[in-house]
Design an enzyme around this catalytic site. Structure first.
Site, mmCIF file in Angstrom:
data_model
loop_
_atom_site.group_PDB
_atom_site.id
_atom_site.type_symbol
_atom_site.label_atom_id
_atom_site.label_comp_id
_atom_site.label_asym_id
_atom_site.label_seq_id
_atom_site.Cartn_x
_atom_site.Cartn_y
_atom_site.Cartn_z
ATOM 1 N N GLN A 1 37.172 -50.219 83.484
ATOM 2 C CA GLN A 1 36.907 -51.082 84.624
ATOM 3 C C GLN A 1 36.498 -50.227 85.824
ATOM 4 O O GLN A 1 37.194 -49.277 86.186
ATOM 5 C CB GLN A 1 38.148 -51.914 84.952
ATOM 6 C CG GLN A 1 38.556 -52.827 83.803
ATOM 7 C CD GLN A 1 39.713 -53.733 84.154
ATOM 8 O OE1 GLN A 1 39.679 -54.925 83.860
ATOM 9 N NE2 GLN A 1 40.749 -53.194 84.778
ATOM 10 N N ARG B 1 71.784 -51.087 91.357
ATOM 11 C CA ARG B 1 70.948 -49.945 91.714
ATOM 12 C C ARG B 1 69.602 -50.019 91.009
ATOM 13 O O ARG B 1 69.507 -50.474 89.868
ATOM 14 C CB ARG B 1 71.638 -48.635 91.335
ATOM 15 C CG ARG B 1 73.000 -48.410 91.985
ATOM 16 C CD ARG B 1 73.538 -47.041 91.625
ATOM 17 N NE ARG B 1 73.540 -46.810 90.181
ATOM 18 C CZ ARG B 1 73.749 -45.615 89.614
ATOM 19 N NH1 ARG B 1 73.971 -44.551 90.375
ATOM 20 N NH2 ARG B 1 73.754 -45.493 88.301
#
Length: 222
Positions: free
Chosen positions: A103, A157
């Site tokens: 791309q 976390r």
């Protein structure tokens, strides 16, 4: 049979007009993918740019790619990428085994990316492969003005999150027979993990281009 690279590059871009020929470094955005394909000539036999735009066509030819003129019917904003790939296959006269999709809006790639990915693709006899990167963000949804965590619990976390990955757009490899069935990523496709800063570049706005320019210059100096 051959392996070809296809770079779809439409002329119409509403958020960043003419982005495929805007300069990144000293060369047009599109050309970075052409040069990447050229650097992998041991894998890629031919390089094709599919476009509906005359300026893009001239740029692609100047830098050594072949051009397939994409009809207007396949150039709309809502037309899927696979349509361009299928049109390329139907427009050439030799048998193709593999299609490498590059791309133009993902211009920066690690140098050895295709070599490493293609080796895994061939060794595993996969039908398709696409690159992914790990996402370390805490994601959630907003439901009736309330934030609902999706991949974590409040207070958890970040390093303890369950791994999630995103399709980064750097590279796709697919058997041509699947492209002809309007498929790029098959059900059994291999997600090839790439955790590199370049995976964060996908150019759709001027800010994206500015960020790519920063990384490009930093990479050139390094």
């Amino acid at each position: 049979m051959k392996t070809i690279a296809v770079i779809p590059a439409r002329g119409g871009s509403k958020r960043l007009p003419k982005k495929n020929v805007m300069l990144l470094g000293e060369i047009p955005l599109l050309v970075h993918s052409i040069l990447f394909a050229k650097q992998n000539s041991s894998i890629i036999d031919e390089i094709y740019v599919s476009t509906d735009d005359e300026e893009i066509k001239k740029t692609a030819l100047k830098f050594g790619a072949k051009v397939i003129d994409r009809p207007e019917s396949l150039s709309g904003d809502l037309e899927p990428t696979v349509s361009a790939l299928k049109h390329v296959l139907e427009s050439i006269e030799f048998d193709v085994e593999n299609v490498v999709l590059l791309q133009a809006t993902n211009p920066l790639r690690p140098d050895n990316l295709l070599k490493e990915a293609f080796q895994v693709y061939e060794k595993g006899n996969y039908n398709s492969l696409f690159t992914v990167s790990r996402n370390y963000q805490k994601l959630g949804k907003i439901n009736v003005d309330k934030f609902v965590p999706y991949n974590y619990e409040i207070g958890q976390r970040s390093q303890d999150l369950e791994p999630l990955y995103y399709e980064n757009g750097l590279l796709y490899i697919t058997k041509s027979k699947l492209i002809l069935e309007n498929i790029i990523i098959s059900n059994d496709a291999l997600p090839f993990e790439v955790n590199h800063i370049f995976a964060n570049v996908d150019i759709d706005t001027q800010e994206d281009l500015d960020y790519a320019e920063y990384l490009y210059q930093k990479h050139q100096i390094a």
